[in-house]
Motif scaffolding. Structure first.
Motif, short mmCIF file in Angstrom:
data_model
loop_
_atom_site.label_atom_id
_atom_site.label_comp_id
_atom_site.label_asym_id
_atom_site.label_seq_id
_atom_site.Cartn_x
_atom_site.Cartn_y
_atom_site.Cartn_z
N ALA A 244 17.06 94.87 93.21
CA ALA A 244 18.36 95.54 93.29
C ALA A 244 18.35 96.82 94.10
N ASN A 245 17.17 97.33 94.46
CA ASN A 245 17.11 98.71 94.92
C ASN A 245 17.08 98.91 96.43
N GLU A 246 17.41 97.90 97.19
CA GLU A 246 17.45 98.07 98.64
C GLU A 246 18.84 97.75 99.13
N SER A 247 19.35 98.61 100.02
CA SER A 247 20.72 98.43 100.50
C SER A 247 20.75 98.45 102.02
N ARG A 248 20.86 97.28 102.60
CA ARG A 248 21.01 97.15 104.05
C ARG A 248 21.50 95.75 104.35
N PRO A 249 22.04 95.54 105.54
CA PRO A 249 22.48 94.19 105.91
C PRO A 249 21.30 93.21 105.89
N GLY A 250 21.59 91.96 105.56
CA GLY A 250 20.56 90.94 105.55
C GLY A 250 19.76 90.88 104.28
N VAL A 251 20.21 91.59 103.24
CA VAL A 251 19.46 91.65 101.99
C VAL A 251 20.33 91.17 100.84
N THR A 252 19.76 90.35 99.97
CA THR A 252 20.43 89.92 98.75
C THR A 252 19.37 89.62 97.71
N SER A 253 19.75 89.69 96.45
CA SER A 253 18.80 89.38 95.39
C SER A 253 18.83 87.91 94.99
N GLY A 254 19.74 87.14 95.55
CA GLY A 254 19.80 85.73 95.22
C GLY A 254 20.83 85.02 96.06
N MET A 255 20.67 83.71 96.20
CA MET A 255 21.62 82.90 96.96
C MET A 255 22.56 82.18 96.02
N LEU A 256 23.77 81.89 96.51
CA LEU A 256 24.76 81.16 95.74
C LEU A 256 25.13 79.87 96.47
N SER A 257 25.37 78.83 95.71
CA SER A 257 26.00 77.63 96.24
C SER A 257 27.50 77.90 96.32
N PRO A 258 28.28 77.11 97.03
CA PRO A 258 29.73 77.33 97.07
C PRO A 258 30.36 77.34 95.67
N GLU A 259 29.90 76.45 94.80
CA GLU A 259 30.44 76.40 93.44
C GLU A 259 30.07 77.65 92.65
#
Length: 451
Positions: free
Chosen positions: A64-79
């Motif tokens: 959770a502790n990094e903030s910049r483009p290209g970063v996420t803590s997890g991926m989501l499906s469309p649903e």
């Protein structure tokens, strides 16, 4: 019966209506409008793959502790994206925009993007859709974006000269082939400009992002801005590069905030400039100044792709901190997540307490900005004295950058000043180590003359 002239007039009328509607949506879009504090946006991370390799980028999926483009803590499906949108919409009443900003490129993952937007549109017809892209596949998907109701598109264009582009892009993966050097840069540029021009001609509101790279494109940006204006761009966002470990440009010197704002003012003569960009994560939620993505971290997502080199899976702390004493730190942060702000631009400090290895946020303290001018941070005795009094109970100040005069004033009060770019928790742990090291007396070797 329609004639060719009637058909053209009808298309022109439809385009004008779309343009009027989309420009009106600028008011409720925190990035395109001037109301970033009033309205919230939600980025849905449904696009993991990227089709170009930039020398300033290293995409990783983090904690959770990094903030910049290209970063996420997890991926989501469309649903899952729809499920999470419903949860966010029920809690954040000023949510007006759903955006797709990665963590890869939206148009390199078009099937997932299309499905996500279709599901959310069915549930919430009034929501504004925006999308960010490097533009490589923009000519292929421009019409489908319009059909999906995407009203705002951001294209990252860092050069309009293939020779300069070749220094920025390591590789371009286009239609099953990998291109490098000027050949790859030229393919990318041609598609970026063609796609941008087409979308603008159809009434889509387009913003162009440009990363200002010292010694690479900093003397070329005016030319970039003039070119994208010719294509019909509504505004541009000139951004500072965020150093990323593992990228080819990780040691490239940063442009200063002064240099950045001088460039924006120079380009403002030609086109509207964005001054309030926070260079958001691919899963950002909330207003630009208050990110609430951590509050919704476990909703919709079945699991993170990667968690800080596996630390989260083992329930280990993000940073091993010494168990020594107790310290208080004043943090300069525009995101509340990273050490990402110059001391002179701070109008509030995050006060963190370190207690024998435990780190926690105590409070926020408001101050008057030390640097009020765009061009120069002139020393102001009264302001720095007030800032020192506000944080004089702190053992240290952690900032991205700081000038010599405020540094001297703080250190004269025995407040240690530390410059770094890192997540807040990591920075506090590192700062505590520094203070522990300073506190330990130097043990000199015993010599015969000492006996």
């Amino acid at each position: 019966m329609y004639t060719i002239g009637n058909l053209n007039a009808k298309k022109s009328e439809e385009m004008n209506i779309r343009l009027a509607v989309n420009v009106d949506k600028n008011y409720t879009h925190p990035c395109f409008g001037d109301n970033s504090h009033k309205f919230a946006r939600m980025h849905i991370p449904v696009a993991p793959e990227c089709n170009i390799s930039c020398n300033y980028c290293s995409r990783k999926y983090d904690c959770a502790n990094e903030s910049r483009p290209g970063v996420t803590s997890g991926m989501l499906s469309p649903e899952e994206a729809l499920q999470k949108f419903k949860a966010v919409k029920s809690k954040i009443k000023n949510l007006t925009v759903v955006g797709i900003a990665g963590p890869g490129d939206a148009l390199a993952n078009f099937d997932e993007v299309k499905k996500s937007l279709e599901l959310i549109r069915q549930y919430s017809p009034e929501t504004t859709f925006c999308l960010s892209t490097n533009g490589l596949m923009l000519p292929f998907y421009a019409n489908q974006l319009i059909e999906l109701g995407v009203s705002h598109v951001t294209v990252t264009i860092n050069a309009v000269d293939k020779k300069i582009g070749a220094k920025i892009y390591r590789e371009v993966n286009y239609l099953g082939h990998k291109y490098t050097g000027e050949e790859g840069a030229e393919i990318l540029l041609n598609n970026q400009l063609a796609g941008l021009k087409y979308l603008c001609s159809k009434g889509i509101v387009c913003k162009v992002n440009t990363v200002m790279l010292k010694g690479i494109n900093d003397n070329h940006i005016v030319e970039v801005i003039k070119k994208v204006k010719e294509c019909g761009a509504y505004m541009t966002n000139i951004m500072q590069m965020i150093p990323v470990q593992g990228s080819r440009f990780e040691d490239l010197p940063l442009v200063s905030n002064v240099e950045l704002n001088e460039m924006r003012k120079k380009c403002e003569v030609d086109i509207k400039q964005m001054y309030h960009c926070r260079q958001c994560r691919a899963d950002a939620i909330g207003t630009l100044s208050e990110d609430h993505s951590i509050d919704f971290r476990n909703i919709g997502c079945e699991g993170c792709i990667s968690k800080c080199s596996g630390k989260a899976e083992k329930n280990e702390p993000e940073e091993t901190a010494p168990e020594g004493g107790k310290y208080k730190f004043a943090i300069s942060s525009k995101s509340g997540i990273n050490i990402d702000q110059h001391f002179g631009h701070t109008n509030e400090f995050y006060i963190y307490f370190y207690d024998q290895g435990r780190i926690r946020l105590l409070e926020k303290r408001n101050v008057d900005k030390y640097c009020m001018g765009i061009y120069d941070c002139v020393a102001q005795e009264d302001k720095i004295s007030k800032i020192v009094r506000t944080i004089e109970d702190c053992d240290g100040v952690i900032v991205l950058r700081i000038g010599e005069e405020p540094r001297e004033k703080l250190e004269a009060k025995n407040i240690k000043v530390m410059e770094m770019y890192d997540s807040i928790n990591k920075a506090v742990a590192k700062a505590a180590k520094e203070l522990e090291k300073d506190a330990k007396p130097e043990i000199l070797p015993i010599t015969e003359s000492d006996n």
